[in-house]
Motif scaffolding. Structure first.
Motif: not given
Length: 355
Positions: A49-51, A77-79, A83-85, A89-92
């Motif tokens: 699981v990534g949070i 995973i730091a956001q 900037l949107g759902l 996904v993009l940064i993960s």
């Protein structure tokens, strides 16, 4: 299969509670909303699981830890900004790799879990699978338009003029095809990368996108009204249990859970309700659909259909209902002054004052 849990939002609709606490950690039946999602993911057989976390990252980390209590392994995973759902996904991408995954919004609540949904996705493996449900206010959600055969033909994020009343529920399933979609789309008028745009891109490129319309219970717990409603729904299913102490002068009616170390003295509690560990209920009435967290004190007061967070007290207050009370709060009667009204009113004002 992996899971991506989004827990980075600011929770503006739950302020002032979320000025000092992550919205995903506000408790429902004395358990953070986020925990229900993690338990549902584990029950579906997903262990990686990534949070995605934002400004409340430290609080989320402290509450969830390494995930072992849920039977999963957590990667944070730091956001840097919400900037949107699709941006989540993009940064993960590194965490997700080429694996299929379920994306779960950390402040959403689905009764019955997601095991059946995950099993169905594993069997058919469309590029994306979405959940839909009928809502009375579709302008507040992503909305799906279906053709006569029930197939999704278009998606729109928070439309001013919705083409249906079918809103996207905060659980999505994807194959690795979604990574190309989130790279291809542009930010919306809100300045965010919308997951609805990414799914629309998949449909435009002739990828298989399937939908399931659910009639079961789902709530986005982003505001106080929905939070109290979810609390009500969860309390409906609790089992009565008395681990704390209840004196002979007290009355317990219905499904009530009194947790370890809690004390009920000369009080009446009507379930479904839960009294947290170490809390004291004295000369009070606690009505249905009320969750009192740990370390609270309710004395010479009445409360119903409410959530009280830890270490708060309500003393000498005649009636509290439909309320969300934060941590370390003190609620007491107002001082008794001579009855008078002091007014500064503009021209053409209208005022109603009870006699």
């Amino acid at each position: 299969m992996k899971a991506l849990v989004l827990s980075g939002g600011a929770g503006t609709r739950l302020r002032p509670i979320t000025h000092t606490s992550a919205k995903q950690l506000v408790p429902v039946a004395n358990k953070p909303v986020l925990f229900y999602g993690l338990e549902a993911i584990a029950e579906a057989g997903i262990t990686e699981v990534g949070i995605v976390v934002g400004d409340t990252a430290d609080e989320i980390r402290e509450a969830v830890g390494d995930g072992s209590r849920f039977g999963v392994e957590i990667t944070y995973i730091a956001q840097h900004a919400p900037l949107g759902l699709a941006h989540a996904v993009l940064i993960s991408r590194e965490f997700l790799g080429e694996d299929d995954f379920v994306m779960y919004l950390g402040d959403n609540f689905i009764v019955g879990g997601i095991t059946g949904l995950v099993d169905g996705f594993r069997a058919s493996r469309p590029a994306a699978q979405i959940l839909l449900t009928q809502v009375p206010n579709p302008t507040a959600f992503g909305v799906a338009e279906l053709d006569d055969s029930g197939r999704v033909v278009a998606l729109e994020e928070k439309p001013k003029v919705p083409k249906s009343d079918l809103a996207l529920v905060g659980v999505y399933l994807f194959t690795a095809a979604v990574h190309e979609a989130v790279r291809a789309i542009e930010p919306s008028w809100r300045g965010e990368l919308e997951i609805t745009h990414a799914i629309q891109w998949l449909m435009d490129k002739n990828h298989d996108v399937s939908s399931t319309t659910i009639s079961g219970y789902w709530k986005d717990t982003g505001n106080v009204t929905d939070m109290l409603e979810v609390n009500r729904a969860v309390l409906e299913s609790i089992e009565p249990c008395t681990q704390g102490s209840v004196d002979e002068a007290s009355e317990i009616i219905g499904r009530v859970r009194v947790e370890e170390g809690a004390q009920v003295v000369r009080s009446r509690i009507v379930g479904p309700a839960i009294i947290g560990a170490g809390s004291v209920i004295s000369d009070a009435y606690v009505g249905p659909y009320t969750s009192v967290s740990e370390g609270c004190r309710i004395e010479d007061s009445e409360i119903e259909y409410s959530i009280v967070l830890r270490d708060s007290s309500i003393t000498g207050v005649r009636r509290v209902e439909a309320s969300l009370i934060g941590r370390g709060v003190e609620v007491t009667p107002a001082p008794r002054h001579p009855a008078a009204h002091r007014l500064v009113l503009g021209d053409h004002s209208k005022v109603q004052i009870s006699s």
